[in-house]
Design a protein around this motif. Structure first.
Motif, PDB file in Angstrom:
ATOM      1  N   ALA A   1       0.847  -1.196   0.000  1.00  0.00           N
ATOM      2  CA  ALA A   1       0.000   0.000   0.000  1.00  0.00           C
ATOM      3  C   ALA A   1       0.879   1.241   0.000  1.00  0.00           C
ATOM      4  N   CYS A   2       0.242   2.405  -0.157  1.00  0.00           N
ATOM      5  CA  CYS A   2       0.958   3.690  -0.126  1.00  0.00           C
ATOM      6  C   CYS A   2       0.296   4.629   0.882  1.00  0.00           C
ATOM      7  N   GLY A   3       1.081   5.557   1.408  1.00  0.00           N
ATOM      8  CA  GLY A   3       0.563   6.659   2.224  1.00  0.00           C
ATOM      9  C   GLY A   3      -0.263   6.194   3.421  1.00  0.00           C
ATOM     10  N   THR A   4      -1.423   6.793   3.548  1.00  0.00           N
ATOM     11  CA  THR A   4      -2.308   6.473   4.671  1.00  0.00           C
ATOM     12  C   THR A   4      -2.699   4.995   4.663  1.00  0.00           C
ATOM     13  N   SER A   5      -2.912   4.449   3.479  1.00  0.00           N
ATOM     14  CA  SER A   5      -3.284   3.026   3.391  1.00  0.00           C
ATOM     15  C   SER A   5      -2.129   2.143   3.885  1.00  0.00           C
ATOM     16  N   TYR A   6      -0.906   2.589   3.667  1.00  0.00           N
ATOM     17  CA  TYR A   6       0.265   1.865   4.184  1.00  0.00           C
ATOM     18  C   TYR A   6       0.252   1.901   5.718  1.00  0.00           C
TER      19      TYR A   6
ATOM     20  N   ILE B   1      -3.967  -2.685  -0.208  1.00  0.00           N
ATOM     21  CA  ILE B   1      -4.893  -1.766   0.471  1.00  0.00           C
ATOM     22  C   ILE B   1      -4.877  -0.453  -0.299  1.00  0.00           C
ATOM     23  N   SER B   2      -6.038  -0.038  -0.780  1.00  0.00           N
ATOM     24  CA  SER B   2      -6.118   1.220  -1.533  1.00  0.00           C
ATOM     25  C   SER B   2      -7.528   1.786  -1.474  1.00  0.00           C
ATOM     26  N   GLN B   3      -7.653   2.991  -0.996  1.00  0.00           N
ATOM     27  CA  GLN B   3      -8.959   3.644  -0.968  1.00  0.00           C
ATOM     28  C   GLN B   3      -9.485   3.770  -2.389  1.00  0.00           C
ATOM     29  N   SER B   4      -8.688   4.409  -3.258  1.00  0.00           N
ATOM     30  CA  SER B   4      -9.138   4.697  -4.622  1.00  0.00           C
ATOM     31  C   SER B   4      -9.151   3.456  -5.500  1.00  0.00           C
ATOM     32  N   GLY B   5      -8.249   2.527  -5.185  1.00  0.00           N
ATOM     33  CA  GLY B   5      -8.090   1.352  -6.046  1.00  0.00           C
ATOM     34  C   GLY B   5      -7.405   1.688  -7.359  1.00  0.00           C
ATOM     35  N   GLU B   6      -6.842   2.901  -7.469  1.00  0.00           N
ATOM     36  CA  GLU B   6      -6.212   3.323  -8.725  1.00  0.00           C
ATOM     37  C   GLU B   6      -4.756   3.751  -8.512  1.00  0.00           C
ATOM     38  N   THR B   7      -4.214   3.587  -7.339  1.00  0.00           N
ATOM     39  CA  THR B   7      -2.840   4.028  -7.082  1.00  0.00           C
ATOM     40  C   THR B   7      -1.867   3.195  -7.921  1.00  0.00           C
ATOM     41  N   ALA B   8      -1.076   3.886  -8.753  1.00  0.00           N
ATOM     42  CA  ALA B   8      -0.242   3.201  -9.749  1.00  0.00           C
ATOM     43  C   ALA B   8       0.700   2.172  -9.111  1.00  0.00           C
TER      44      ALA B   8
ATOM     45  N   SER C   1     -12.316  14.887   0.323  1.00  0.00           N
ATOM     46  CA  SER C   1     -11.132  15.591   0.805  1.00  0.00           C
ATOM     47  C   SER C   1      -9.872  14.841   0.353  1.00  0.00           C
ATOM     48  N   VAL C   2      -8.875  15.595  -0.090  1.00  0.00           N
ATOM     49  CA  VAL C   2      -7.642  14.943  -0.547  1.00  0.00           C
ATOM     50  C   VAL C   2      -6.997  14.161   0.600  1.00  0.00           C
ATOM     51  N   ALA C   3      -6.982  14.773   1.784  1.00  0.00           N
ATOM     52  CA  ALA C   3      -6.414  14.067   2.938  1.00  0.00           C
ATOM     53  C   ALA C   3      -7.387  12.967   3.370  1.00  0.00           C
ATOM     54  N   SER C   4      -6.890  11.762   3.399  1.00  0.00           N
ATOM     55  CA  SER C   4      -7.741  10.610   3.701  1.00  0.00           C
ATOM     56  C   SER C   4      -8.017  10.508   5.204  1.00  0.00           C
ATOM     57  N   THR C   5      -9.282  10.359   5.552  1.00  0.00           N
ATOM     58  CA  THR C   5      -9.638  10.223   6.982  1.00  0.00           C
ATOM     59  C   THR C   5     -10.541   9.014   7.203  1.00  0.00           C
TER      60      THR C   5
ATOM     61  N   LEU D   1       1.726  12.523   9.076  1.00  0.00           N
ATOM     62  CA  LEU D   1       1.393  12.714   7.653  1.00  0.00           C
ATOM     63  C   LEU D   1       0.246  13.720   7.502  1.00  0.00           C
ATOM     64  N   LYS D   2      -0.774  13.574   8.323  1.00  0.00           N
ATOM     65  CA  LYS D   2      -1.923  14.490   8.230  1.00  0.00           C
ATOM     66  C   LYS D   2      -1.480  15.922   8.488  1.00  0.00           C
ATOM     67  N   LEU D   3      -0.667  16.117   9.522  1.00  0.00           N
ATOM     68  CA  LEU D   3      -0.235  17.483   9.856  1.00  0.00           C
ATOM     69  C   LEU D   3       0.574  18.083   8.703  1.00  0.00           C
ATOM     70  N   LYS D   4       1.500  17.283   8.165  1.00  0.00           N
ATOM     71  CA  LYS D   4       2.341  17.749   7.057  1.00  0.00           C
ATOM     72  C   LYS D   4       1.500  18.161   5.863  1.00  0.00           C
ATOM     73  N   GLU D   5       0.611  17.276   5.452  1.00  0.00           N
ATOM     74  CA  GLU D   5      -0.030  17.511   4.153  1.00  0.00           C
ATOM     75  C   GLU D   5      -1.039  18.643   4.160  1.00  0.00           C
ATOM     76  N   ILE D   6      -1.667  18.930   5.296  1.00  0.00           N
ATOM     77  CA  ILE D   6      -2.658  20.018   5.223  1.00  0.00           C
ATOM     78  C   ILE D   6      -2.230  21.302   5.929  1.00  0.00           C
TER      79      ILE D   6
ATOM     80  N   SER E   1      -5.991  10.920  -6.134  1.00  0.00           N
ATOM     81  CA  SER E   1      -5.570   9.565  -6.463  1.00  0.00           C
ATOM     82  C   SER E   1      -4.327   9.629  -7.349  1.00  0.00           C
ATOM     83  N   VAL E   2      -3.301   8.912  -6.930  1.00  0.00           N
ATOM     84  CA  VAL E   2      -1.984   9.022  -7.566  1.00  0.00           C
ATOM     85  C   VAL E   2      -1.839   7.917  -8.609  1.00  0.00           C
ATOM     86  N   THR E   3      -2.265   8.250  -9.839  1.00  0.00           N
ATOM     87  CA  THR E   3      -2.332   7.229 -10.869  1.00  0.00           C
ATOM     88  C   THR E   3      -1.072   7.176 -11.738  1.00  0.00           C
TER      89      THR E   3
HETATM   90  C1  F6R Z   1      -2.977  10.895   2.651  1.00  0.00           C
HETATM   91  C2  F6R Z   1      -3.449  10.231   1.446  1.00  0.00           C
HETATM   92  C3  F6R Z   1      -2.489   9.427   0.641  1.00  0.00           C
HETATM   93  C4  F6R Z   1      -3.144   8.126   0.167  1.00  0.00           C
HETATM   94  C5  F6R Z   1      -2.219   7.391  -0.798  1.00  0.00           C
HETATM   95  C6  F6R Z   1      -2.783   6.048  -1.209  1.00  0.00           C
HETATM   96  O1  F6R Z   1      -3.991  11.600   3.283  1.00  0.00           O
HETATM   97  O2  F6R Z   1      -4.603  10.338   1.101  1.00  0.00           O
HETATM   98  O3  F6R Z   1      -1.312   9.173   1.356  1.00  0.00           O
HETATM   99  O4  F6R Z   1      -3.441   7.343   1.273  1.00  0.00           O
HETATM  100  O5  F6R Z   1      -2.006   8.184  -1.937  1.00  0.00           O
HETATM  101  O6  F6R Z   1      -4.026   6.181  -1.807  1.00  0.00           O
HETATM  102  P1  F6R Z   1      -4.978   4.956  -1.991  1.00  0.00           P
HETATM  103  O7  F6R Z   1      -5.414   4.490  -0.664  1.00  0.00           O
HETATM  104  O8  F6R Z   1      -6.113   5.489  -2.824  1.00  0.00           O
HETATM  105  O9  F6R Z   1      -4.196   3.896  -2.725  1.00  0.00           O
END
Ligand code: F6R
Length: 360
Positions: free
Chosen positions: A53-58, A100-107, A151-155, A239-244, A356-358
């Motif tokens: 996973a990446c980011g918050t999902s990691y 693990i991916s919220q968007s399911g599109e993270t490259a 919201s861009v920041a995942s909660t 991470l949350k504090l940094k990004e917003i 979403s970081v595609t």
């Molecule tokens: C942080 C945040 C990102 C995502 C990351 C993975 O608030 O939103 O770190 O968690 O880009 O995204 P998903 O879960 O969509 O794969």
């Protein structure tokens, strides 16, 4: 659209009790004290789990490692997908791969998953967006059912991932016989009452977070410290504090402080500690004494009755582990949110970030 909230981020933080209820719906059988995950019936119970996973999902995955190892006694490896995808894959029989991916599109997550599937190995997806690439390409998928996250920041997505990882731990625990009937029943009961507890706590948490802003928003950098299951949450708080809010922050396992980072501690570098009442409290307490001895200011998120020599005590009810995580997470999110609002930042659309970081 924002349902009366000032920002989507705040709305989504306050949706978390409902998110928990929706995740649990149809998956908890209180009559027989069992967890039902029909999506997993075709997959054998793994002897090892490998999370990518990446980011918050990691961070959710790291939290899942502690919980799954403790509940189901399954060894778990967690890797940042952008690292995993370029490594030699070491095959171990009985391993299940979990994306693990919220968007399911993270490259990177998708690429890691494709590499695994090319070798004919099984992948389970943990996704929020129905029909997303990660979901479509996995052998089986568990949906987090958190609803659209704007919201861009995942909660709320992270909250739903933690619930699902917890349910996975209980599910595999029951299949492997690592949990007694009493333990199952206790776990399910506390999960069931969680949404109500969280609903009652969120307004006070927001107030407490707001109180801390005038003094702490002046900091240029923060440490977030935790141990055990609170270490991944410390990473997430940073991470949350940094990004917003654009305040630099670093999450650390508290025991690691003395191996270098303590050199940075001084009055101008505050520490946000997660110090819950558990078997590690004395340990984190002594780590905080080391911070104090170097004039570092400390905010501690803790439970009633805990004695700590700190500047700001932020109490949340004691739900035990890992349930306290579901209160600690929104506290961290609200802290970052209120700091960003106080500093006049664009909370829902932080600079340089996409939802979403595609691309790599
Ligand atoms: C942080 C945040 C990102 C995502 C990351 C993975 O608030 O939103 O770190 O968690 O880009 O995204 P998903 O879960 O969509 O794969």
């Amino acid at each position: 659209q924002k349902g009366g909230y000032r920002h989507f981020m705040l709305k989504e933080i306050f949706e978390q009790p409902q998110v928990i209820t929706d995740c649990l719906a149809g998956r908890m059988d209180r009559k027989h004290n069992r967890v039902t995950l029909t999506e997993l019936e075709a997959l054998p119970t793994p002897s090892r789990l490998h999370i990518m996973a990446c980011g918050t999902s990691y961070h959710a995955g790291l939290w899942g490692k502690y919980v799954l190892e403790s509940l189901a006694r399954i060894p778990v490896n967690v890797e940042i997908a952008s690292e995993f995808r370029y490594k030699e894959l070491v095959e171990e029989p009985g391993t299940l791969y979990l994306s693990i991916s919220q968007s399911g599109e993270t490259a990177d997550t998708l690429a890691g998953q494709r590499m695994v599937r090319q070798k004919g190995l099984p992948v389970l997806g943990l996704c929020n967006v129905v029909g997303s690439s990660v979901a479509r390409e996995a052998d089986s998928v568990l949906y987090t059912q958190a609803g659209p996250e704007i919201s861009v920041a995942s909660t709320k997505a992270m909250c739903s991932q933690l619930v699902m990882l917890y349910l996975l731990g209980l599910y595999w625990g029951q299949n492997r016989g690592t949990l007694s009937a009493r333990e199952m029943s206790q776990n399910l009961l506390t999960l069931e009452t969680l949404p109500q507890t969280l609903t009652s706590q969120l307004p006070d948490m927001q107030k407490r977070a707001r109180q801390l802003c005038p003094e702490y928003s002046r900091a240029r950098s923060f440490f977030f410290l935790g141990r055990g299951i609170y270490y991944p949450l410390a990473l997430e708080g940073a991470l949350k504090l940094k990004e917003i809010s654009y305040i630099h922050a670093q999450g650390y396992p508290a025991g690691e402080l003395k191996h270098g980072p303590i050199a940075l501690i001084e009055q101008e570098l505050p520490t946000f500690a997660l110090a819950m009442q558990n078997h590690l409290l004395d340990k984190i307490g002594s780590n905080l004494m080391e911070v104090r001895a170097r004039n570092g200011k400390i905010i501690a998120l803790t439970n009633p009755g805990v004695e700590l020599d700190i500047d700001e005590k932020w109490e949340i009810p004691q739900l035990g582990d890992p349930l306290n995580s579901f209160l600690a997470l929104p506290a961290l999110q609200l802290f970052a949110y209120e700091m960003a609002v106080y500093l006049g930042k664009d909370v829902d659309q932080p600079r340089n970030l996409a939802k979403s970081v595609t691309v790599e």
